[in-house]
Design a protein around this motif. Structure first.
Motif, PDB file in Angstrom:
ATOM      1  N   ALA A 183       0.819  -1.218   0.000  1.00  0.00           N
ATOM      2  CA  ALA A 183       0.000   0.000   0.000  1.00  0.00           C
ATOM      3  C   ALA A 183       0.854   1.270   0.000  1.00  0.00           C
ATOM      4  CB  ALA A 183      -0.916  -0.004   1.230  1.00  0.00           C
ATOM      5  N   VAL A 184       2.067   1.214   0.566  1.00  0.00           N
ATOM      6  CA  VAL A 184       2.896   2.430   0.589  1.00  0.00           C
ATOM      7  C   VAL A 184       3.889   2.453  -0.576  1.00  0.00           C
ATOM      8  CG1 VAL A 184       2.630   2.688   3.093  1.00  0.00           C
ATOM      9  CG2 VAL A 184       4.697   1.587   2.191  1.00  0.00           C
ATOM     10  N   GLY A 185       3.753   1.502  -1.517  1.00  0.00           N
ATOM     11  CA  GLY A 185       4.478   1.636  -2.777  1.00  0.00           C
ATOM     12  C   GLY A 185       5.713   0.779  -2.952  1.00  0.00           C
ATOM     13  N   PHE A 186       5.902  -0.243  -2.117  1.00  0.00           N
ATOM     14  CA  PHE A 186       7.012  -1.178  -2.351  1.00  0.00           C
ATOM     15  C   PHE A 186       6.599  -2.203  -3.411  1.00  0.00           C
ATOM     16  CE2 PHE A 186       8.314   0.569   1.659  1.00  0.00           C
ATOM     17  CZ  PHE A 186       9.692   0.388   1.742  1.00  0.00           C
ATOM     18  N   ASP A 187       7.605  -2.838  -4.030  1.00  0.00           N
ATOM     19  CA  ASP A 187       7.276  -3.954  -4.929  1.00  0.00           C
ATOM     20  C   ASP A 187       8.172  -5.160  -4.659  1.00  0.00           C
ATOM     21  OD1 ASP A 187       9.635  -3.447  -6.251  1.00  0.00           O
ATOM     22  OD2 ASP A 187       8.684  -2.497  -7.971  1.00  0.00           O
ATOM     23  N   SER A 188       7.998  -6.209  -5.452  1.00  0.00           N
ATOM     24  CA  SER A 188       8.732  -7.487  -5.269  1.00  0.00           C
ATOM     25  C   SER A 188       8.687  -7.924  -3.803  1.00  0.00           C
ATOM     26  CB  SER A 188      10.195  -7.346  -5.703  1.00  0.00           C
ATOM     27  OG  SER A 188      10.287  -6.776  -6.962  1.00  0.00           O
ATOM     28  N   VAL A 204       9.372 -10.281   6.097  1.00  0.00           N
ATOM     29  CA  VAL A 204       8.802  -9.795   4.839  1.00  0.00           C
ATOM     30  C   VAL A 204       9.823  -8.848   4.212  1.00  0.00           C
ATOM     31  CG1 VAL A 204       6.869  -8.624   3.728  1.00  0.00           C
ATOM     32  CG2 VAL A 204       6.466 -10.077   5.716  1.00  0.00           C
ATOM     33  N   ALA A 205      10.242  -9.189   2.997  1.00  0.00           N
ATOM     34  CA  ALA A 205      11.235  -8.401   2.262  1.00  0.00           C
ATOM     35  C   ALA A 205      10.524  -7.658   1.140  1.00  0.00           C
ATOM     36  CB  ALA A 205      12.296  -9.324   1.682  1.00  0.00           C
ATOM     37  N   ALA A 206      10.919  -6.409   0.887  1.00  0.00           N
ATOM     38  CA  ALA A 206      10.247  -5.617  -0.144  1.00  0.00           C
ATOM     39  C   ALA A 206      11.237  -4.610  -0.712  1.00  0.00           C
ATOM     40  CB  ALA A 206       9.047  -4.885   0.464  1.00  0.00           C
ATOM     41  N   HIS A 207      11.119  -4.325  -2.020  1.00  0.00           N
ATOM     42  CA  HIS A 207      12.029  -3.385  -2.679  1.00  0.00           C
ATOM     43  C   HIS A 207      11.365  -2.029  -2.854  1.00  0.00           C
ATOM     44  CE1 HIS A 207      14.321  -6.970  -3.866  1.00  0.00           C
ATOM     45  NE2 HIS A 207      15.325  -6.123  -3.921  1.00  0.00           N
ATOM     46  N   ARG A 208      12.169  -0.986  -2.707  1.00  0.00           N
ATOM     47  CA  ARG A 208      11.722   0.341  -3.117  1.00  0.00           C
ATOM     48  C   ARG A 208      11.936   0.437  -4.629  1.00  0.00           C
ATOM     49  NH1 ARG A 208      13.667   6.616  -2.171  1.00  0.00           N
ATOM     50  NH2 ARG A 208      12.485   7.202  -4.000  1.00  0.00           N
ATOM     51  N   PRO A 209      10.885   0.736  -5.395  1.00  0.00           N
ATOM     52  CA  PRO A 209      11.053   0.806  -6.853  1.00  0.00           C
ATOM     53  C   PRO A 209      12.063   1.888  -7.232  1.00  0.00           C
ATOM     54  CG  PRO A 209       8.724   0.895  -6.242  1.00  0.00           C
ATOM     55  CD  PRO A 209       9.513   0.981  -4.977  1.00  0.00           C
TER      56      PRO A 209
END
Ligand code: SAM
Length: 209
Positions: A183-188, A204-209
């Motif tokens: 919801a705050v804009g991370f992906d993968s 939980v791992a997440a990338h900043r686009p």
């Protein structure tokens, strides 16, 4: 669902209230009891840390931030793996304890929801068993996004230790973290479980686009 980070209400900048119970010490270790709790956290959680640090995939070219570092044991584990280490924790006692353990880190007193670092400062951000105490999960993850460089990776892990926590509690946290990262804009976004006792840990791992 999408969250506009700029429109989220900011929490008051006051220092957190002192803990009113023994369990509360884990959210804000304070005084001599906080020191005891900090020492216990430093010796107890090695296998959980190994699991979480694997997800973080740190290289010697990386600038790394830990939020809610407590006694600093994980910063110490990272100390010869990253280009620079920084940390923020709202407990002055933990900043003192971690500063003795980790020599070459920039450790600051502050809140996950108002990170005292400039935009796009870090390649990696991690937080272990701290997120459950943050004033606001969406605001905290917006702050993580702000301080990450484009393409940077965040790993937020939790092993719920509240009374009555079960594998279901871990699963619910995984779901909540995944949804809020999205919801705050991370992906993968990727969720990984480890079968720690007494309840599993979710990272939980997440990338900043
Ligand atoms: C249970 S301890 C975990 C410490 C360490 N990460 C570990 O796994 O051993 C939680 C830590 O998060 C810090 N913390 C809690 N809420 C915070 C917030 N909103 N901002 C910064 N630090 C916070 C506490 O002061 C404490 O040091």
């Amino acid at each position: 669902m999408s969250i506009d980070c700029a429109s989220l209400p900011r929490p008051p900048s006051a220092a957190p209230a002192p803990p009113s119970s023994f369990r509360g010490q884990f959210g804000n270790p304070t005084g001599w009891l906080g020191w005891v709790v900090g020492q216990a956290m430093a010796v107890k959680n090695a296998s959980r840390s190994r699991f979480v640090l694997e997800q973080l995939d740190v290289s010697p070219a990386h600038d790394v931030l830990e939020i809610g570092f407590g006694p600093g044991a994980d910063l110490a584990r990272l100390s010869d793996r990253a280009r620079s280490l920084s940390g923020v924790d709202h407990s002055a006692s933990m900043v003192r304890m971690a500063s003795r353990r980790v020599k070459r880190a920039d450790l600051r007193i502050g809140s996950a929801c108002a990170l005292p670092f400039a935009d796009a400062s870090f390649d990696r951000v991690l937080s272990i068993n701290s997120v459950q105490f943050w004033e606001s999960l969406p605001l905290g993850l917006c702050e993580v996004r702000r301080v990450l460089k484009p393409g940077g990776l965040a790993v937020i892990a939790i092993q719920p230790r509240n009374i009555g926590a079960t594998a279901q509690t871990t699963a619910e946290w995984g779901e909540r973290l995944e949804q809020t990262f999205g919801a705050v804009g991370f992906d993968s976004i990727r969720r990984t479980l480890s079968t720690e006792a007494p309840v599993p840990t979710v990272a939980v791992a997440a990338h900043r686009p």
